[in-house]
Scaffold this active site. Structure first.
Site, short mmCIF file in Angstrom:
data_model
loop_
_atom_site.label_atom_id
_atom_site.label_comp_id
_atom_site.label_asym_id
_atom_site.label_seq_id
_atom_site.Cartn_x
_atom_site.Cartn_y
_atom_site.Cartn_z
CB ILE A 11 -0.92 0.03 1.24
CG1 ILE A 11 -1.69 -1.29 1.37
CG2 ILE A 11 -1.88 1.22 1.16
CD1 ILE A 11 -2.52 -1.40 2.64
N GLY A 13 1.41 5.46 0.42
CA GLY A 13 0.82 6.59 1.15
C GLY A 13 0.22 6.21 2.48
CB CYS A 14 0.99 3.59 4.82
SG CYS A 14 0.32 2.41 3.63
CB SER A 16 -1.86 10.44 7.73
OG SER A 16 -1.85 11.04 6.44
N GLY A 17 -4.30 8.85 7.27
CA GLY A 17 -5.53 8.72 6.51
C GLY A 17 -5.90 7.32 6.07
CB ILE A 18 -7.56 6.17 2.94
CG1 ILE A 18 -8.76 7.12 3.03
CG2 ILE A 18 -7.98 4.85 2.31
CD1 ILE A 18 -9.29 7.59 1.69
CB SER A 144 -11.44 11.29 -5.78
OG SER A 144 -12.33 12.34 -5.43
CE1 TYR A 157 -6.86 14.78 -5.29
CE2 TYR A 157 -9.23 14.96 -5.68
CZ TYR A 157 -8.15 14.30 -5.10
OH TYR A 157 -8.36 13.17 -4.36
#
Length: 248
Positions: A11, A13-14, A16-18, A144, A157
């Site tokens: 994974i 982007g770990c 923070s967040g999702i 998104s 974005y």
């Protein structure tokens, strides 16, 4: 019947967040069906993940550095896997950009695409050869709702997410031949530190290059409405992570 070995899930982007919540949820699976490689660009930000991981740390969850914007970093991470084998790739790393388009530099726009679009593609290119060889694999992309419908002042974005959607929808058809599947997860507003920090930063900006009427519209109408939506209707990272984890 022999128990199936854990599936290796990487994974991005770990910090923070999702990404953080998804990594922890999979690592805490009661049946220990997954070994999670939770990655982030800056390992100085790993404290929250380590605390949330608890006793799964260095057991069903390991942390590695990975910058999706760097060919060398991606190669180093993938090459560190035994036989470069990866069962599930979760492309979660992303950056936001909000504001009047006249005030946003082309370099800032490119930075968004480098992470949100090319970063995900860089990861997919790195794992596909081995997945195709084994005729097995799953790629999850945290996109998104803005990949389906544009939102004012999120032009760049949204464009990066629209691009990712088109890429994945095209690639998914090709990969069926190799028994590789792509899942696109398209959450709406998610109440995370990432979103709140972004809103705070843009509220303090002056937006040079944009006319006064547009800046007033952005600050007096868009920002308050957006803040209200995120705080009252925003999904939690845990909820999105749980929904995304079913894809893995």
């Amino acid at each position: 019947m022999a128990k199936a070995p854990p599936r290796t899930v990487l994974i991005t982007g770990c910090s923070s967040g999702i990404g953080l919540r998804m990594a922890v949820q999979l690592a805490q699976d009661p049946s220990k069906r997954f070994h999670v490689i939770a990655t982030m660009r800056d390992l100085r930000k790993k404290d929250k993940l380590e605390a949330a991981a608890g006793d799964t740390l260095n057991k069903t969850l390991s942390i590695q550095r990975l910058d999706v914007c760097s060919d060398e970093s991606v190669a180093e991470c993938i090459n560190s896997l035994p036989e470069k084998r990866l069962d599930v790739l979760v492309n979660n790393a992303g950056v936001g950009l909000v504001g009047p388009v006249e005030s946003i530099s082309i370099d800032d726009m490119k930075r968004v695409f480098e992470t949100n679009f090319f970063g995900a593609i860089r990861m997919i290119k790195a794992v596909l050869p081995e997945m195709k060889r084994r005729q097995r694999g799953h790629i999850v992309v945290i996109s998104s709702v803005m990949g389906l419908q544009g939102v004012p002042f999120n032009d760049v974005y949204a464009a990066s997410k629209f691009a990712m959607e088109g890429f994945c929808e095209s690639l998914a058809v090709q990969l069926l031949k190799f028994n590789i599947f792509i899942s696109l997860v398209e959450p709406g507003p998610v109440n995370t530190e990432f979103e709140m920090k972004l809103m705070e930063e843009v509220a303090r900006s002056e937006f040079p290059g944009a006319d006064a009427a547009t800046v007033r519209y952005f600050k007096e109408i868009y920002l308050p409405a957006s803040h209200e939506i995120f705080t009252t209707m925003g999904q939690t990272p845990e909820y999105v992570a749980k929904a995304s984890s079913t894809s893995a």
